[in-house]
Design a protein around this motif. Structure first.
Motif, PDB file in Angstrom:
ATOM      1  N   ARG A 154      -6.370  -1.675  -3.750  1.00 55.20           N
ATOM      2  CA  ARG A 154      -6.203  -0.259  -3.664  1.00 55.20           C
ATOM      3  C   ARG A 154      -6.203  -0.054  -5.158  1.00 55.20           C
ATOM      4  O   ARG A 154      -5.724  -0.656  -6.265  1.00 55.20           O
ATOM      5  CB  ARG A 154      -4.724  -0.004  -3.140  1.00 55.20           C
ATOM      6  CG  ARG A 154      -4.818   0.000  -1.738  1.00 55.20           C
ATOM      7  CD  ARG A 154      -3.450   0.389  -1.056  1.00 55.20           C
ATOM      8  NE  ARG A 154      -3.523   0.504   0.491  1.00 55.20           N
ATOM      9  CZ  ARG A 154      -3.676   1.459   0.841  1.00 55.20           C
ATOM     10  NH1 ARG A 154      -3.829   2.609   0.335  1.00 55.20           N
ATOM     11  NH2 ARG A 154      -3.537   1.328   2.376  1.00 55.20           N
ATOM     12  N   TYR A 159      -3.368   6.304  -8.012  1.00 54.59           N
ATOM     13  CA  TYR A 159      -4.353   7.190  -7.026  1.00 54.59           C
ATOM     14  C   TYR A 159      -3.793   8.428  -6.814  1.00 54.59           C
ATOM     15  O   TYR A 159      -2.447   8.429  -6.891  1.00 54.59           O
ATOM     16  CB  TYR A 159      -4.631   6.477  -5.684  1.00 54.59           C
ATOM     17  CG  TYR A 159      -5.335   7.638  -4.713  1.00 54.59           C
ATOM     18  CD1 TYR A 159      -6.621   7.353  -4.726  1.00 54.59           C
ATOM     19  CD2 TYR A 159      -4.537   8.276  -3.914  1.00 54.59           C
ATOM     20  CE1 TYR A 159      -7.181   8.423  -3.812  1.00 54.59           C
ATOM     21  CE2 TYR A 159      -5.246   9.422  -2.949  1.00 54.59           C
ATOM     22  CZ  TYR A 159      -6.598   9.198  -2.882  1.00 54.59           C
ATOM     23  OH  TYR A 159      -7.333   9.930  -2.060  1.00 54.59           O
ATOM     24  N   ARG A 161      -7.369  -2.089   3.529  1.00 49.21           N
ATOM     25  CA  ARG A 161      -7.616  -2.284   1.877  1.00 49.21           C
ATOM     26  C   ARG A 161      -7.062  -3.359   1.198  1.00 49.21           C
ATOM     27  O   ARG A 161      -5.901  -3.145   0.379  1.00 49.21           O
ATOM     28  CB  ARG A 161      -7.511  -0.919   1.016  1.00 49.21           C
ATOM     29  CG  ARG A 161      -8.046   0.346   1.701  1.00 49.21           C
ATOM     30  CD  ARG A 161      -7.576   1.581   1.277  1.00 49.21           C
ATOM     31  NE  ARG A 161      -8.275   2.739   1.590  1.00 49.21           N
ATOM     32  CZ  ARG A 161      -8.089   3.379   2.743  1.00 49.21           C
ATOM     33  NH1 ARG A 161      -7.065   3.098   3.421  1.00 49.21           N
ATOM     34  NH2 ARG A 161      -8.894   4.341   3.200  1.00 49.21           N
ATOM     35  N   ARG A 173      -9.389   7.375   1.622  1.00 50.75           N
ATOM     36  CA  ARG A 173      -7.946   7.603   1.716  1.00 50.75           C
ATOM     37  C   ARG A 173      -7.355   8.670   2.543  1.00 50.75           C
ATOM     38  O   ARG A 173      -6.420   8.429   3.246  1.00 50.75           O
ATOM     39  CB  ARG A 173      -7.446   7.741   0.380  1.00 50.75           C
ATOM     40  CG  ARG A 173      -7.587   6.524  -0.660  1.00 50.75           C
ATOM     41  CD  ARG A 173      -6.332   5.582  -0.271  1.00 50.75           C
ATOM     42  NE  ARG A 173      -6.608   4.623  -1.304  1.00 50.75           N
ATOM     43  CZ  ARG A 173      -5.746   4.398  -2.275  1.00 50.75           C
ATOM     44  NH1 ARG A 173      -4.543   5.147  -2.321  1.00 50.75           N
ATOM     45  NH2 ARG A 173      -5.701   3.584  -2.967  1.00 50.75           N
ATOM     46  N   PRO A 231      -6.460   6.730   6.531  1.00 56.68           N
ATOM     47  CA  PRO A 231      -5.343   6.328   5.810  1.00 56.68           C
ATOM     48  C   PRO A 231      -4.882   4.755   6.152  1.00 56.68           C
ATOM     49  O   PRO A 231      -4.479   3.953   5.327  1.00 56.68           O
ATOM     50  CB  PRO A 231      -4.385   7.246   5.932  1.00 56.68           C
ATOM     51  CG  PRO A 231      -4.664   7.838   7.250  1.00 56.68           C
ATOM     52  CD  PRO A 231      -6.205   7.781   7.353  1.00 56.68           C
TER      53      PRO A 231
END
Length: 471
Positions: A408, A412, A405, A397, A401
């Motif tokens: 996810r 987070y 994905r 991450r 970044p």
């Protein structure tokens, strides 16, 4: 040692690596269910109920949450790095080559020892089911205990099981997936049968006092129960044999987790409501079958349950054997192992060499060596792998970044941090000698890497990687 393997994205995730992409979402979820619902649920009640009493139901939920946190991290990593190799490939892409090799050692230990141990358990259930027709064990001096004049015995049924699973895997991944899906359906049906019959003896008095040993008992039992959830990570070893891996793998992981938690909670509730908690401690062998005998006064339900256990353990052996062969395939392709491990049969599109080698090693372990004392070794390898995956989510991450994905991790960074903390807490409770033996094994793997692997690494030699080739 710190060089990282590039992460395949987009079309690269669908690159032709020699393996055949024909496993569906349902079949992949069945892989996770098949490798998780195994010997644990058939034995763990006798250990967990004396610790927590009826609140063992809450312990199953807590353990499921801990495993679920790790599974969510696996789901994000599987969608971000959709290749074979499971945690090894994830560690290689996030932490570097040296760490990837260390994690590979953890996985080979986890899959190899657990497959052999499960095969031994299958042998016992099979002979119990066959009765007088049981397969005899062959006396052999190699398996005798130290300073014991009596010979040990070759566990022939366990070796036969490994051979059957190897033949099925050599025939093809899709055939293995279909067979496993059928066995998963049967094992869930058998456990559902147990729950229905046990609920006919439902007694409110058996649920009081619910918190027999307070919060401490719930936590203690959750630690015991956690190992019944080991096996979900097998899904991530099939990244190059599933259709649309970036979406299929997260869906399969979450579906398998939900199914396993529901089955475990249902079975535990039915069990503790059917008999007093004080009776579980004496039911170390075939505890669920004994409950059915007590409830019905007949033997046929326990025979059906034993048959279900035989099928259940067969599917666990099949899937864990599969997982190990795919990890070796990924390592061979990366140059961490000789090219021998990358060869794929042109007709079945399966790594036959890997399957034969793994089957021989596991069969020898299952047939000749008592494996009870190695149970914690399986756990430590799995927990370290869970921690690495959760850490990998955080690293990726921050480092990449903008990486695609499809899935996810929710909440987070709280979810991966909690997953690391939960696994670390369980690691803390393992025996000191487990860490010693584990350290020796991982050290041996790293010595092999320093002497051979780092010189032959694909990143070092410039050997092309099919996952990184141009379209």
């Amino acid at each position: 040692m710190l060089r990282r393997k590039p992460i395949p994205t987009g079309w690269k995730a669908e690159a032709d690596t020699g393996l055949k992409r024909n496993i569906t979402t349902v079949q992949l979820a069945s892989f996770g269910i098949g490798s998780t619902i195994g010997t644990g649920i058939f034995f763990v009640m006798a250990e967990a109920v004396p610790e927590a009493g009826p609140s063992v139901i809450i312990s199953f939920v807590f353990a499921g949450i801990a495993a679920g946190l790790a599974a969510l991290c696996y789901a994000e990593m599987a969608s971000s790095v959709p290749v074979s190799g499971s945690t090894y490939s994830y560690a290689y892409a996030t932490l570097g080559e040296f760490a990837g090799m260390a994690v590979a050692g953890c996985l080979l230990l986890e899959y190899g020892v657990s497959t052999a141990a499960v095969s031994v358990g299958w042998s016992g259930y099979l002979n119990e089911l066959l009765g007088d027709l049981h397969i005899p064990q062959i006396p052999h001096a190699l398996t005798a205990a130290p300073f014991d004049d009596d010979p040990g015995a070759i566990n022939l049924p366990a070796m036969i099981l490994v051979g059957m699973c190897a033949i099925l895997l050599i025939r093809g991944a899709s055939e293995s997936a279909r067979a496993n899906a059928i066995m998963v359906f049967i094992k869930i049906g058998v456990l559902a049968m147990f729950a229905v019959i046990a609920f006919t003896a439902f007694n409110d008095d058996n649920l009081t006092p619910f918190f027999a040993d307070g919060a401490h008992g719930v936590t203690l039992a959750a630690g015991t129960i956690f190992f019944s959830f080991i096996g979900l990570d097998t899904i991530s070893t099939a990244g190059e044999e599933v259709k649309d891996p970036q979406r299929t793998m997260p869906r399969a992981l979450i579906a398998a987790l939900i199914t396993v938690v529901l089955v475990y909670v249902l079975v535990s509730l039915a069990a503790v409501a059917a008999q007093p908690s004080s009776e579980f401690a004496a039911q170390q062998d075939a505890g669920l079958a004994q409950i059915l005998n007590n409830v019905t006064g007949a033997t046929w339900p326990s025979l059906v349950l034993s048959a279900g256990a035989v099928i259940s353990i067969f599917s666990v052996t099949l899937v864990t054997l599969y997982g190990q062969t795919r990890i070796l395939f990924a390592m061979g392709r990366d140059g961490m192992l000789p090219e021998f491990f990358t060869r794929v049969n042109p007709r079945t599109l399966t790594p036959v060499n890997n399957t034969i080698v793994v089957a021989i090693v596991v069969a020898i372990l299952a047939g000749f060596i008592p494996l009870d004392y190695l149970a914690d070794m399986v756990s430590i390898g799995t927990l370290v792998a869970f921690i690495v995956v959760s850490l990998g989510v955080i690293i990726l991450r921050r480092r990449e970044p903008d990486l695609d994905r499809p899935f996810r991790v929710p909440l987070y960074p709280l979810t991966p941090i909690l997953a690391i903390a939960a696994c670390g807490y369980i690691l803390y409770g393992l025996h000191w000698y487990t860490f010693v033996f584990f350290g020796l094994w991982v050290s041996a793997v790293l010595v092999f890497y320093l002497v051979w692997g780092r010189h032959h690494s694909a990143l070092n030699t410039g050997r092309p990687d099919p996952l990184q080739a141009a379209p």
